[in-house]
Scaffold this motif. Structure first.
Motif, PDB file in Angstrom:
ATOM      1  N   PRO A  32       5.208  -7.114  13.094  1.00 64.18           N
ATOM      2  CA  PRO A  32       6.196  -7.488  12.549  1.00 64.18           C
ATOM      3  C   PRO A  32       6.916  -7.751  11.665  1.00 64.18           C
ATOM      4  O   PRO A  32       8.069  -7.668  10.945  1.00 64.18           O
ATOM      5  CB  PRO A  32       6.768  -9.158  13.656  1.00 64.18           C
ATOM      6  N   THR A  33       5.807  -8.539  10.695  1.00 63.44           N
ATOM      7  CA  THR A  33       5.846  -9.517   8.730  1.00 63.44           C
ATOM      8  C   THR A  33       5.755  -7.726   8.239  1.00 63.44           C
ATOM      9  O   THR A  33       5.998  -8.301   7.141  1.00 63.44           O
ATOM     10  CB  THR A  33       4.671  -9.863   9.157  1.00 63.44           C
ATOM     11  N   THR A  34       5.032  -6.744   8.993  1.00 61.39           N
ATOM     12  CA  THR A  34       5.254  -5.797   7.824  1.00 61.39           C
ATOM     13  C   THR A  34       6.293  -4.925   7.472  1.00 61.39           C
ATOM     14  O   THR A  34       6.875  -3.830   8.290  1.00 61.39           O
ATOM     15  CB  THR A  34       3.896  -4.899   8.654  1.00 61.39           C
ATOM     16  N   ARG A  35       6.559  -4.237   6.279  1.00 63.57           N
ATOM     17  CA  ARG A  35       7.868  -3.709   6.002  1.00 63.57           C
ATOM     18  C   ARG A  35       7.098  -1.845   5.658  1.00 63.57           C
ATOM     19  O   ARG A  35       5.820  -2.062   5.039  1.00 63.57           O
ATOM     20  CB  ARG A  35       8.769  -3.769   4.639  1.00 63.57           C
ATOM     21  N   VAL A  36       7.539  -0.943   6.013  1.00 63.32           N
ATOM     22  CA  VAL A  36       7.644  -0.203   5.827  1.00 63.32           C
ATOM     23  C   VAL A  36       8.526   1.125   5.494  1.00 63.32           C
ATOM     24  O   VAL A  36       9.613   0.738   6.738  1.00 63.32           O
ATOM     25  CB  VAL A  36       6.579   0.732   7.714  1.00 63.32           C
ATOM     26  N   VAL A  71       0.595  -1.260   0.196  1.00 64.86           N
ATOM     27  CA  VAL A  71       0.181   0.164  -0.034  1.00 64.86           C
ATOM     28  C   VAL A  71       0.907   0.948   0.085  1.00 64.86           C
ATOM     29  O   VAL A  71       1.808   1.396   1.388  1.00 64.86           O
ATOM     30  CB  VAL A  71      -0.852  -0.240   1.096  1.00 64.86           C
ATOM     31  N   VAL A  72       0.872   1.658  -0.889  1.00 64.33           N
ATOM     32  CA  VAL A  72       1.382   3.494  -1.681  1.00 64.33           C
ATOM     33  C   VAL A  72       0.337   4.735  -0.962  1.00 64.33           C
ATOM     34  O   VAL A  72      -0.540   4.377  -1.252  1.00 64.33           O
ATOM     35  CB  VAL A  72       2.277   3.690  -2.312  1.00 64.33           C
ATOM     36  N   GLY A  73       0.617   5.559   0.307  1.00 63.35           N
ATOM     37  CA  GLY A  73       0.046   6.542   0.449  1.00 63.35           C
ATOM     38  C   GLY A  73       0.690   7.709   0.392  1.00 63.35           C
ATOM     39  O   GLY A  73       1.156   7.708   0.909  1.00 63.35           O
ATOM     40  N   HIS A  74       0.038   8.903  -0.259  1.00 61.43           N
ATOM     41  CA  HIS A  74       1.070   9.773  -0.302  1.00 61.43           C
ATOM     42  C   HIS A  74      -0.358  11.575   0.993  1.00 61.43           C
ATOM     43  O   HIS A  74      -1.619  10.892   0.527  1.00 61.43           O
ATOM     44  CB  HIS A  74       0.665  10.534  -1.576  1.00 61.43           C
ATOM     45  N   ALA A 121       3.338  -4.675   2.454  1.00 55.29           N
ATOM     46  CA  ALA A 121       4.480  -3.341   3.217  1.00 55.29           C
ATOM     47  C   ALA A 121       3.576  -2.023   2.875  1.00 55.29           C
ATOM     48  O   ALA A 121       2.573  -1.916   2.764  1.00 55.29           O
ATOM     49  CB  ALA A 121       5.320  -3.532   1.609  1.00 55.29           C
ATOM     50  N   VAL A 122       4.217  -1.195   3.239  1.00 51.58           N
ATOM     51  CA  VAL A 122       3.676   0.099   3.331  1.00 51.58           C
ATOM     52  C   VAL A 122       4.627   0.999   3.007  1.00 51.58           C
ATOM     53  O   VAL A 122       6.068   1.469   3.197  1.00 51.58           O
ATOM     54  CB  VAL A 122       2.481   0.410   4.549  1.00 51.58           C
ATOM     55  N   VAL A 123       4.418   2.044   1.941  1.00 52.88           N
ATOM     56  CA  VAL A 123       5.551   2.967   2.042  1.00 52.88           C
ATOM     57  C   VAL A 123       4.245   4.825   1.393  1.00 52.88           C
ATOM     58  O   VAL A 123       3.686   4.713   1.227  1.00 52.88           O
ATOM     59  CB  VAL A 123       5.856   2.922  -0.078  1.00 52.88           C
ATOM     60  N   ALA A 149      12.390   2.694  -2.656  1.00 54.62           N
ATOM     61  CA  ALA A 149      11.598   2.918  -1.077  1.00 54.62           C
ATOM     62  C   ALA A 149      10.631   1.657  -1.320  1.00 54.62           C
ATOM     63  O   ALA A 149      10.310   0.948  -0.645  1.00 54.62           O
ATOM     64  CB  ALA A 149      10.413   3.879  -0.800  1.00 54.62           C
ATOM     65  N   LEU A 150       9.858   1.177  -2.846  1.00 56.60           N
ATOM     66  CA  LEU A 150       9.211   0.220  -3.132  1.00 56.60           C
ATOM     67  C   LEU A 150       9.814  -1.554  -2.654  1.00 56.60           C
ATOM     68  O   LEU A 150       9.179  -2.825  -3.223  1.00 56.60           O
ATOM     69  CB  LEU A 150       8.742   0.433  -4.494  1.00 56.60           C
ATOM     70  N   THR A 151      11.179  -0.947  -3.103  1.00 59.32           N
ATOM     71  CA  THR A 151      11.734  -2.411  -3.036  1.00 59.32           C
ATOM     72  C   THR A 151      11.916  -3.232  -1.932  1.00 59.32           C
ATOM     73  O   THR A 151      12.823  -2.261  -0.572  1.00 59.32           O
ATOM     74  CB  THR A 151      13.046  -2.033  -4.403  1.00 59.32           C
TER      75      THR A 151
END
Length: 275
Positions: free
Chosen positions: A193-197, A113-116, A146-148, A249-251
């Motif tokens: 713990p499994t969520t990459r941010v 999920v990418v949010g601005h 993952a969240v960016v 950041a997406l990778t």
């Protein structure tokens, strides 16, 4: 660069539209890549949750991400100034849209999920729904890998008290500060713990101060990339000098990491030259 300049960037119409409710803005645009070689992305737009800002200004970014091999889902959601906008309708729509995408993608890889801006707030909140009370209808196990978060309004309480966006955060919760306990990412920590941010923020952002991302990164022990001299909208402009940092950041190896109890803050400063 300005918001209006962003609207001049090349775009393509979505390849598919998913409707998830009767309101005209309960839809998800889907942008398909020539060949799917990268994780699926849910792209949440910002605009201080206001009705005058819709998903159209993220179409240049959606087009660019699709060209890079991502299948891109761009939800619209009810916003302030519309019937049902703000609490609870905005959160109903975002939770429903992300759950729908996660169900469609089950068995086909995780969802990023990418949010601005305000969309960054909603993206982080989406990854923290497992922290909501059991009685809350939005509660759910993390469906987000993952969240960016780009120039994210990551501290709803601070936005409320400081009046950012002309008091938009107060309007979002109808002036009820007690609701921020359910809606504020920084108050819902810790992340799974499994969520990459990964956080990305420009140091010249005049709409959402970079200090907000610094505080969230320190509290959550996640990565923050600061782009020197970048403003608010450069982060979603594929033609800006900030764009490569967003792609990194997406990778998984480029701009964030999965959390663990021993995780320490990773901070990077990326030079940025004004175009």
């Amino acid at each position: 660069m300005s918001f209006h300049e962003l609207l001049t960037r090349p775009v393509r119409a979505p390849d598919r539209v998913i409707r998830f409710g009767p309101h005209p803005d309960q839809v998800i645009d889907v942008h398909l890549p020539p060949r799917e070689t990268a994780p699926a992305v849910v792209l949440l737009h910002g605009g201080f949750w206001l009705s005058q800002y819709d998903r159209s200004h993220t179409r240049p970014m959606a087009t660019a991400l699709a060209d890079l091999g991502h299948r891109v889902y761009v939800p619209e959601y009810r916003r302030l100034g519309q019937e049902g906008g703000g609490y609870p309708g905005t959160f109903d729509d975002v939770a429903t849209a992300i759950d729908l995408v996660a169900a469609e993608r089950r068995g086909r890889g995780g969802v990023t999920v990418v949010g601005h801006s305000a969309g960054g707030h909603l993206a982080l909140w989406s990854a923290l729904r497992h922290r909501l009370p059991a009685s809350c209808p939005w509660r759910g196990e993390p469906a987000v890998e993952a969240v960016v978060a780009l120039a994210a309004l990551s501290d709803l309480g601070a936005a409320f008290t400081s009046g950012l966006g002309g008091g938009a955060a107060a309007r979002l919760v109808h002036g009820r500060a007690e609701l921020t306990g359910l809606l504020d990412p920084v108050r819902l920590l810790p992340l799974a713990p499994t969520t990459r941010v990964a956080l990305v923020h420009g140091t010249r952002d005049r709409l959402v101060p970079v200090e907000m991302s610094r505080r969230f990164a320190a509290r959550a022990a996640v990565a923050l990339t600061e782009i020197e001299d970048a403003g608010h909208f450069a982060l979603i402009d594929p033609l800006s000098a900030a764009w490569p940092a967003v792609i990194r950041a997406l990778t998984p190896s480029g701009g964030g990491r999965k959390r663990s109890p021993a995780c320490t803050l990773l901070a990077a400063r990326t030079p940025f030259s004004r175009a």
